[in-house]
Design a protein around this motif. Structure first.
Motif, PDB file in Angstrom:
ATOM      1  N   ILE A  61      76.125 -94.432 -27.248  1.00 54.23           N
ATOM      2  CA  ILE A  61      77.045 -94.600 -26.124  1.00 54.23           C
ATOM      3  C   ILE A  61      78.322 -93.863 -26.507  1.00 54.23           C
ATOM      4  N   ASP A  62      78.682 -92.826 -25.749  1.00 55.87           N
ATOM      5  CA  ASP A  62      79.957 -92.158 -26.031  1.00 55.87           C
ATOM      6  C   ASP A  62      81.121 -93.075 -25.678  1.00 55.87           C
ATOM      7  N   LEU A  63      81.075 -93.639 -24.478  1.00 56.72           N
ATOM      8  CA  LEU A  63      82.114 -94.603 -24.095  1.00 56.72           C
ATOM      9  C   LEU A  63      81.732 -95.317 -22.816  1.00 56.72           C
ATOM     10  N   ILE A  64      82.401 -96.437 -22.572  1.00 56.49           N
ATOM     11  CA  ILE A  64      82.328 -97.168 -21.311  1.00 56.49           C
ATOM     12  C   ILE A  64      83.733 -97.165 -20.728  1.00 56.49           C
ATOM     13  N   ALA A  65      83.860 -96.805 -19.453  1.00 58.46           N
ATOM     14  CA  ALA A  65      85.184 -96.623 -18.849  1.00 58.46           C
ATOM     15  C   ALA A  65      85.448 -97.642 -17.743  1.00 58.46           C
TER      16      ALA A  65
END
Length: 308
Positions: A61-65
């Motif tokens: 997961i690169d990121l959750i925004a």
């Protein structure tokens, strides 16, 4: 301060196959692309993108925004997190992703990168037509956690998430927590797992007919179905879970419950009751095989900021 879920960004080792799946089968639209990176929008969503794919050597997961209402809220939240000892990845400032805006990034308690943003330009979107089986929006993201109680405390204490419901099991104890930031039953859920990873990302369709049409289209494309179709009790939403080419679980859903936050009292649901996992009784049984498929591979990006 958080108003809503914006997008989930995934690093994948099979970028071409993933891009073909999300655009050719899943129903997302590639709006912006560069070398080894694509921003994918949902036709019915005002968000610039709901999934970002990035070619990488490791799956993660690169990121959750998540969104906030204003730049002032972003600054205030960043200051509060830093004062509480949360490690910031980037300081508040202008965002260089589609739609621009203002925001910052930080690591959560287990090392996932989370982005907070405001003033992102609204994407030109449209009403999804009757019978059109493409996602309207990103509904929610579920994360696997090796310390789910600690992860729940982190998101409640630092980001203001509220508990909607909990799934429990007579032998295994509490197994999943549904958290909300607005009237939707959940935007984030946390599942107990041997390691941190993505459990699944869920995409809202227009209605029941569109949900079933979408489920059938993905089945006809030969994509592996894990579980469904059915209707959960917690959240009262429908579910059909599939594996994307990287082994990430993706869900089609509709009719996620909208709750009165002033009067809502969280339930403790016994997950060993088949009617809790599927009110309709139409889905294949939830068993150890189904559960392990959603454990996913251990996330390789913990406490490592994505390069983009």
């Amino acid at each position: 301060m958080i108003t809503h879920l914006r997008h989930v960004d995934l690093a994948v080792t099979d970028y071409a196959a993933q891009l073909d799946f999300y655009t050719g089968t899943w129903g997302l639209k590639a709006e912006h692309s560069d070398s080894g990176i694509t921003f994918l929008a949902a036709e019915g969503s005002p968000e610039q993108y709901v999934v970002r794919l990035r070619q990488a050597a490791d799956k993660r997961i690169d990121l959750i925004a998540f969104g906030v209402a204003s730049t002032a809220d972003a600054d205030a939240l960043a200051s509060r997190l830093a004062a509480d000892g949360v490690r910031l990845v980037t300081e508040p400032g202008k965002l260089q992703t589609p739609g621009g805006g203002y925001g910052f990034r930080f690591f959560d308690n287990e090392g996932r990168t989370v982005e907070i943003s405001a003033d992102v330009a609204v994407r030109r979107h449209r009403a999804i037509e009757e019978g059109e089986s493409v996602p309207v929006r990103l509904s929610h993201v579920v994360i696997n956690s090796a310390d789910p109680e600690g992860t729940r405390r982190f998101y409640e204490k630092h980001l203001g998430f509220a508990l909607s419901d909990t799934l429990t099991h007579p032998r295994m104890g509490d197994m999943m927590w549904f958290l909300r930031v607005n009237a939707w039953h959940h935007s984030l859920a946390i599942a107990r797992c041997p390691h941190p990873s993505l459990h699944h990302a869920s995409f809202e369709l227009r209605g029941l007919d569109e949900y079933m049409r979408g489920t059938g289209r993905v089945l006809r494309a030969g994509v592996e179905k894990i579980w469904g179709p059915g209707r959960h009790l917690a959240g009262n939403n429908t579910f059909s879970y599939f594996l994307d080419p990287s082994g990430n679980t993706m869900e089609y859903t509709t009719e996620l419950e909208l709750i009165d936050q002033d009067t809502w009292h969280p339930h403790l649901y016994d997950f060993s009751d088949p009617a809790v996992s599927d009110q309709w009784g139409t889905a294949n049984a939830m068993n150890e095989f189904v559960a392990k498929r959603s454990f996913n591979d251990p996330d390789r990006g913990l406490f490592v900021a994505p390069p983009v």
